[in-house]
Design a protein around this motif. Structure first.
Motif, PDB file in Angstrom:
ATOM      1  N   LEU A 258      58.495  44.301  68.033  1.00  0.00           N
ATOM      2  CA  LEU A 258      59.556  45.163  67.498  1.00  0.00           C
ATOM      3  C   LEU A 258      59.691  46.500  68.251  1.00  0.00           C
ATOM      4  O   LEU A 258      60.819  46.966  68.487  1.00  0.00           O
ATOM      5  CB  LEU A 258      59.338  45.434  66.008  1.00  0.00           C
ATOM      6  CG  LEU A 258      60.083  44.531  65.027  1.00  0.00           C
ATOM      7  CD1 LEU A 258      59.710  44.875  63.604  1.00  0.00           C
ATOM      8  CD2 LEU A 258      61.596  44.637  65.215  1.00  0.00           C
ATOM      9  N   PRO A 259      58.574  47.158  68.653  1.00  0.00           N
ATOM     10  CA  PRO A 259      58.725  48.423  69.388  1.00  0.00           C
ATOM     11  C   PRO A 259      59.466  48.269  70.716  1.00  0.00           C
ATOM     12  O   PRO A 259      59.949  49.264  71.269  1.00  0.00           O
ATOM     13  CB  PRO A 259      57.273  48.864  69.620  1.00  0.00           C
ATOM     14  CG  PRO A 259      56.496  48.209  68.526  1.00  0.00           C
ATOM     15  CD  PRO A 259      57.160  46.881  68.324  1.00  0.00           C
ATOM     16  N   LEU A 260      59.548  47.027  71.218  1.00  0.00           N
ATOM     17  CA  LEU A 260      60.250  46.789  72.480  1.00  0.00           C
ATOM     18  C   LEU A 260      61.725  46.465  72.263  1.00  0.00           C
ATOM     19  O   LEU A 260      62.473  46.279  73.220  1.00  0.00           O
ATOM     20  CB  LEU A 260      59.585  45.632  73.234  1.00  0.00           C
ATOM     21  CG  LEU A 260      58.094  45.770  73.540  1.00  0.00           C
ATOM     22  CD1 LEU A 260      57.578  44.512  74.218  1.00  0.00           C
ATOM     23  CD2 LEU A 260      57.835  47.007  74.394  1.00  0.00           C
ATOM     24  N   MET A 261      62.115  46.388  71.000  1.00  0.00           N
ATOM     25  CA  MET A 261      63.497  46.056  70.670  1.00  0.00           C
ATOM     26  C   MET A 261      64.269  47.310  70.283  1.00  0.00           C
ATOM     27  O   MET A 261      63.706  48.279  69.793  1.00  0.00           O
ATOM     28  CB  MET A 261      63.546  45.039  69.519  1.00  0.00           C
ATOM     29  CG  MET A 261      62.829  43.741  69.823  1.00  0.00           C
ATOM     30  SD  MET A 261      62.893  42.613  68.414  1.00  0.00           S
ATOM     31  CE  MET A 261      61.469  41.564  68.757  1.00  0.00           C
ATOM     32  N   GLY A 262      65.540  47.262  70.489  1.00  0.00           N
ATOM     33  CA  GLY A 262      66.396  48.380  70.132  1.00  0.00           C
ATOM     34  C   GLY A 262      67.839  47.951  70.252  1.00  0.00           C
ATOM     35  O   GLY A 262      68.165  46.773  70.124  1.00  0.00           O
ATOM     36  N   VAL A 263      68.720  48.914  70.519  1.00  0.00           N
ATOM     37  CA  VAL A 263      70.148  48.619  70.620  1.00  0.00           C
ATOM     38  C   VAL A 263      70.685  49.129  71.953  1.00  0.00           C
ATOM     39  O   VAL A 263      70.273  50.171  72.457  1.00  0.00           O
ATOM     40  CB  VAL A 263      70.929  49.246  69.450  1.00  0.00           C
ATOM     41  CG1 VAL A 263      70.493  48.621  68.134  1.00  0.00           C
ATOM     42  CG2 VAL A 263      70.738  50.754  69.388  1.00  0.00           C
ATOM     43  N   ASP A 264      71.596  48.379  72.516  1.00  0.00           N
ATOM     44  CA  ASP A 264      72.244  48.801  73.763  1.00  0.00           C
ATOM     45  C   ASP A 264      73.361  49.798  73.494  1.00  0.00           C
ATOM     46  O   ASP A 264      73.653  50.657  74.324  1.00  0.00           O
ATOM     47  CB  ASP A 264      72.809  47.584  74.503  1.00  0.00           C
ATOM     48  CG  ASP A 264      71.705  46.666  75.019  1.00  0.00           C
ATOM     49  OD1 ASP A 264      70.691  47.188  75.515  1.00  0.00           O
ATOM     50  OD2 ASP A 264      71.853  45.436  74.905  1.00  0.00           O
ATOM     51  N   ASP A 265      73.987  49.674  72.332  1.00  0.00           N
ATOM     52  CA  ASP A 265      75.075  50.581  71.962  1.00  0.00           C
ATOM     53  C   ASP A 265      74.465  51.857  71.380  1.00  0.00           C
ATOM     54  O   ASP A 265      73.829  51.830  70.331  1.00  0.00           O
ATOM     55  CB  ASP A 265      75.986  49.903  70.943  1.00  0.00           C
ATOM     56  CG  ASP A 265      77.228  50.720  70.616  1.00  0.00           C
ATOM     57  OD1 ASP A 265      77.300  51.895  71.025  1.00  0.00           O
ATOM     58  OD2 ASP A 265      78.125  50.177  69.949  1.00  0.00           O
ATOM     59  N   LYS A 266      74.671  52.982  72.020  1.00  0.00           N
ATOM     60  CA  LYS A 266      74.091  54.257  71.584  1.00  0.00           C
ATOM     61  C   LYS A 266      75.072  55.106  70.780  1.00  0.00           C
ATOM     62  O   LYS A 266      74.738  56.219  70.380  1.00  0.00           O
ATOM     63  CB  LYS A 266      73.619  55.057  72.808  1.00  0.00           C
ATOM     64  CG  LYS A 266      72.711  54.294  73.760  1.00  0.00           C
ATOM     65  CD  LYS A 266      71.434  53.821  73.088  1.00  0.00           C
ATOM     66  CE  LYS A 266      70.521  53.097  74.085  1.00  0.00           C
ATOM     67  NZ  LYS A 266      69.297  52.554  73.427  1.00  0.00           N
ATOM     68  N   SER A 267      76.271  54.588  70.531  1.00  0.00           N
ATOM     69  CA  SER A 267      77.290  55.364  69.829  1.00  0.00           C
ATOM     70  C   SER A 267      77.011  55.420  68.333  1.00  0.00           C
ATOM     71  O   SER A 267      76.152  54.703  67.810  1.00  0.00           O
ATOM     72  CB  SER A 267      78.667  54.762  70.080  1.00  0.00           C
ATOM     73  OG  SER A 267      78.757  53.469  69.512  1.00  0.00           O
TER      74      SER A 267
ATOM     75  N   TYR B 202      81.152  52.809  64.307  1.00  0.00           N
ATOM     76  CA  TYR B 202      81.233  51.340  64.296  1.00  0.00           C
ATOM     77  C   TYR B 202      80.199  50.705  65.228  1.00  0.00           C
ATOM     78  O   TYR B 202      80.527  49.849  66.050  1.00  0.00           O
ATOM     79  CB  TYR B 202      82.638  50.862  64.671  1.00  0.00           C
ATOM     80  CG  TYR B 202      83.597  50.872  63.505  1.00  0.00           C
ATOM     81  CD1 TYR B 202      83.376  50.038  62.401  1.00  0.00           C
ATOM     82  CD2 TYR B 202      84.706  51.709  63.487  1.00  0.00           C
ATOM     83  CE1 TYR B 202      84.255  50.053  61.321  1.00  0.00           C
ATOM     84  CE2 TYR B 202      85.583  51.727  62.409  1.00  0.00           C
ATOM     85  CZ  TYR B 202      85.347  50.889  61.327  1.00  0.00           C
ATOM     86  OH  TYR B 202      86.204  50.892  60.255  1.00  0.00           O
ATOM     87  N   ASN B 203      78.958  51.112  65.065  1.00  0.00           N
ATOM     88  CA  ASN B 203      77.887  50.563  65.894  1.00  0.00           C
ATOM     89  C   ASN B 203      77.330  49.309  65.227  1.00  0.00           C
ATOM     90  O   ASN B 203      76.309  49.346  64.534  1.00  0.00           O
ATOM     91  CB  ASN B 203      76.784  51.600  66.111  1.00  0.00           C
ATOM     92  CG  ASN B 203      75.785  51.176  67.173  1.00  0.00           C
ATOM     93  OD1 ASN B 203      75.616  49.987  67.429  1.00  0.00           O
ATOM     94  ND2 ASN B 203      75.127  52.139  67.795  1.00  0.00           N
ATOM     95  N   ASN B 204      78.013  48.187  65.423  1.00  0.00           N
ATOM     96  CA  ASN B 204      77.570  46.927  64.820  1.00  0.00           C
ATOM     97  C   ASN B 204      76.237  46.466  65.395  1.00  0.00           C
ATOM     98  O   ASN B 204      75.463  45.771  64.725  1.00  0.00           O
ATOM     99  CB  ASN B 204      78.628  45.846  65.020  1.00  0.00           C
ATOM    100  CG  ASN B 204      79.855  46.068  64.168  1.00  0.00           C
ATOM    101  OD1 ASN B 204      79.748  46.570  63.051  1.00  0.00           O
ATOM    102  ND2 ASN B 204      81.027  45.731  64.673  1.00  0.00           N
ATOM    103  N   ASN B 205      75.966  46.829  66.627  1.00  0.00           N
ATOM    104  CA  ASN B 205      74.694  46.509  67.266  1.00  0.00           C
ATOM    105  C   ASN B 205      73.531  47.105  66.472  1.00  0.00           C
ATOM    106  O   ASN B 205      72.504  46.442  66.227  1.00  0.00           O
ATOM    107  CB  ASN B 205      74.718  47.055  68.692  1.00  0.00           C
ATOM    108  CG  ASN B 205      73.554  46.605  69.553  1.00  0.00           C
ATOM    109  OD1 ASN B 205      73.246  47.227  70.564  1.00  0.00           O
ATOM    110  ND2 ASN B 205      72.902  45.511  69.201  1.00  0.00           N
ATOM    111  N   LEU B 206      73.700  48.331  66.000  1.00  0.00           N
ATOM    112  CA  LEU B 206      72.677  48.995  65.193  1.00  0.00           C
ATOM    113  C   LEU B 206      72.511  48.305  63.837  1.00  0.00           C
ATOM    114  O   LEU B 206      71.386  48.038  63.396  1.00  0.00           O
ATOM    115  CB  LEU B 206      73.053  50.461  64.996  1.00  0.00           C
ATOM    116  CG  LEU B 206      72.175  51.272  64.036  1.00  0.00           C
ATOM    117  CD1 LEU B 206      70.741  51.347  64.526  1.00  0.00           C
ATOM    118  CD2 LEU B 206      72.750  52.675  63.838  1.00  0.00           C
TER     119      LEU B 206
END
Length: 535
Positions: free
Chosen positions: A460-469, A472-476
């Motif tokens: 999990l610590p190696l995972m995150g989101v590519d969208d930093k906005s 409407y950050n659906n990635n988050l």
């Protein structure tokens, strides 16, 4: 923002709760991560059970008996009795607010037989029953002026601990439109967020929103979960898309056929038995089909129009003239947040209703037609009780500081370098669960699946989101959903490993018999992850 009752989720359970809390005099706010008309309730196509006897002889006692039999000894008889006794009033209430039920020639509500039922008990509206109930409830909420705020994603339940007592005092949510954290204060909170079948990824009839957010958040808040190992597989989903083909198709007289055209099971047995029969055929290398051709085009277009449209759209076959290729997939989660006879959890003021809750009426296998009934009966109860509870609680603390706390958590996720794709891990989990935690299970495969979950948790610590906005950050949001599902995967597996027997939807090939001496009890998971059993 402060109200008397905050409801998380705007499906059938949430909207029924909202209507009844409002009519009990409470100020109500409903928060939902999507839109009310997209809720999973619309997928309950077959009908809602009530012993109206409009299509033949039936009784409340028979409804109780059928429900208890399907539950394999794990339903609480008093809760089932309450559910079935309230059923007639629940359907009459729906009728009174305008649900367009199909009708008999003498204008009574039409009823059909679903699996495990001894009579034609399911009140239906073509094969759109849940959808039409949902839209009617939504219209009712709008007419009453109930405030519904969409695109609010649940983050955490905010609790107050004093004198060994935990009580809820509000919720934090992410406004998907603005990316800002919002706090809603209330002495009563109702969780109506649905089930967790999306842990199976593509191997489920459920929408992408069935990620168990309310259940995972309730666990973190100190609520107990129960019977998490019991996941119902619907026998008839379309083979290539997992889109649900309603039990109404079998209730209307549809046949199940294997590759050589043989009927191999009684189509109206309880769902766990039919799903296993199909699974066994598939293990032999057979394809399995649903056949409704003999019902005729006129009947199909009148009674099963949605099933025809879905088969044409997703399989490119017309069930008027073709066999429908099907397979069993995860459909309904019997386990969930432990509640008492008042629909309240062990966290004071935190209520739960619908598929996210465990009212102990489904046990090890839900009777078809009881899910819509459950959300009406217990939604009415939860709304009334939450309203009453709120009137006796005074505001005792300022919880606005939680905005900063939750905002920091989200900022940390946004700033994390994404080196491992959680989307790929979710797909991996879905495939593992369908194979190892599916219709038939054994201890070795369950332990293997648990080890895989622990490996993913380590990553999990190696995972995150590519969208930093922020906007409407659906990635988050999808990452937060993934974390919740990962947490629930562990509870499902711990419960499934601990239950060394076969009961209803939990079938262990290494222990194929029910063991009442040890396991005729509900599995309980607390916030420490410990599994215990209680009657």
């Amino acid at each position: 923002m402060r109200s008397d009752v905050v409801i998380i989720g705007a499906g059938g359970a949430g909207l029924v709760s909202a209507i009844n809390a409002h009519e009990s005099g409470a100020k109500v706010i409903v928060l939902t991560k999507e839109y009310p008309t997209r809720s999973q309730t619309c997928m309950a196509q077959g009908g809602i059970n009530a012993a109206l006897s409009n299509a033949g002889e039936d009784s409340v006692e028979a409804h109780i008996k059928n429900t208890l039999k399907a539950a394999h000894g794990l339903a609480q008889e008093s809760a089932v009795k309450f559910l079935c006794e309230e059923a007639i009033g629940a359907v009459e209430w729906l009728d009174s607010i305008g649900v367009p039920f199909s009708r008999t020639k003498d204008s009574k509500i039409a009823q059909r037989t679903l699996g495990g039922a001894s009579a034609a008990r399911a009140c239906y509206a073509q094969d759109y029953t849940g959808l039409k109930i949902l839209h009617t409830l939504y219209d009712r909420c709008l007419s009453l002026g109930i405030e519904i705020l969409d695109e609010r994603y649940l983050l955490e339940f905010i609790t107050n601990k004093s004198e060994n007592k935990v009580s809820v005092c509000g919720v934090s949510v992410l406004n998907k439109r603005s990316g800002e954290v919002e706090i809603y204060e209330a002495p009563s909170v109702i969780v109506a967020t649905g089930g967790y079948s999306k842990i199976f990824h593509k191997h489920t009839t459920n929408s992408s929103s069935s990620t168990g957010d309310g259940i995972a958040s309730a666990l973190r808040a100190g609520a107990r979960l129960s019977d998490m190992e019991f996941i119902q597989f619907h026998p008839t989903a379309l083979k290539n898309s997992s889109i649900l083909i309603s039990e109404s198709a079998r209730g209307a007289g549809g046949y199940l056929l294997n590759s050589i055209g043989e009927r191999f099971t009684n189509e109206l047995l309880p769902r766990d038995e039919v799903a296993r029969a199909i699974y066994d055929e598939m293990q032999k290398g057979e394809d399995v089909f649903l056949d409704i051709r003999h019902l005729g085009e006129a009947f199909i277009d009148e009674e099963l129009p949605q099933e025809r449209k879905l088969a044409i759209l997703y399989e490119n076959i017309d069930p008027v003239s073709d066999l429908i290729p099907i397979k069993p997939v995860a459909h309904y989660t019997m386990g969930g947040i432990e509640v008492d006879s008042e629909s309240m959890t062990n966290v004071m003021g935190l209520f739960a209703v619908g598929e996210c809750a465990n009212h102990k009426v489904h046990g090890a296998n839900r009777l078809g037609g009881n899910s819509l009934l459950e959300l009406i009966v217990f939604g009415r109860q939860a709304g009334n009780n939450a309203s009453k509870y709120a009137k006796n609680v005074k505001k005792d603390e300022n919880i606005s500081l939680h905005v900063e706390v939750e905002s920091e958590v989200l900022d940390k996720i946004r700033n994390c370098t994404c080196r491992v794709s959680f989307y790929e891990k979710h797909k991996l989990i879905g495939d593992i669960f369908y194979k190892n935690v599916g219709i038939k299970r054994d201890k070795k495969e369950l332990i293997f699946a648990l080890d895989e979950i622990y490996k993913i948790k380590d990553d999990l610590p190696l995972m995150g989101v590519d969208d930093k906005s922020k906007i409407y950050n659906n990635n988050l949001v999808e990452f937060l959903e993934f974390k919740n599902m990962l947490e629930l995967c562990e509870t499902v597996l711990l419960s499934a490993i601990a239950r060394g027997e076969s009961r209803g939807a939990h079938f262990r090939v290494d222990a194929p018999s029910e063991n009442d001496a040890i396991f005729k009890a509900h599995s309980i998971v607390d916030e420490s992850g410990r599994v215990s059993y209680e009657n």
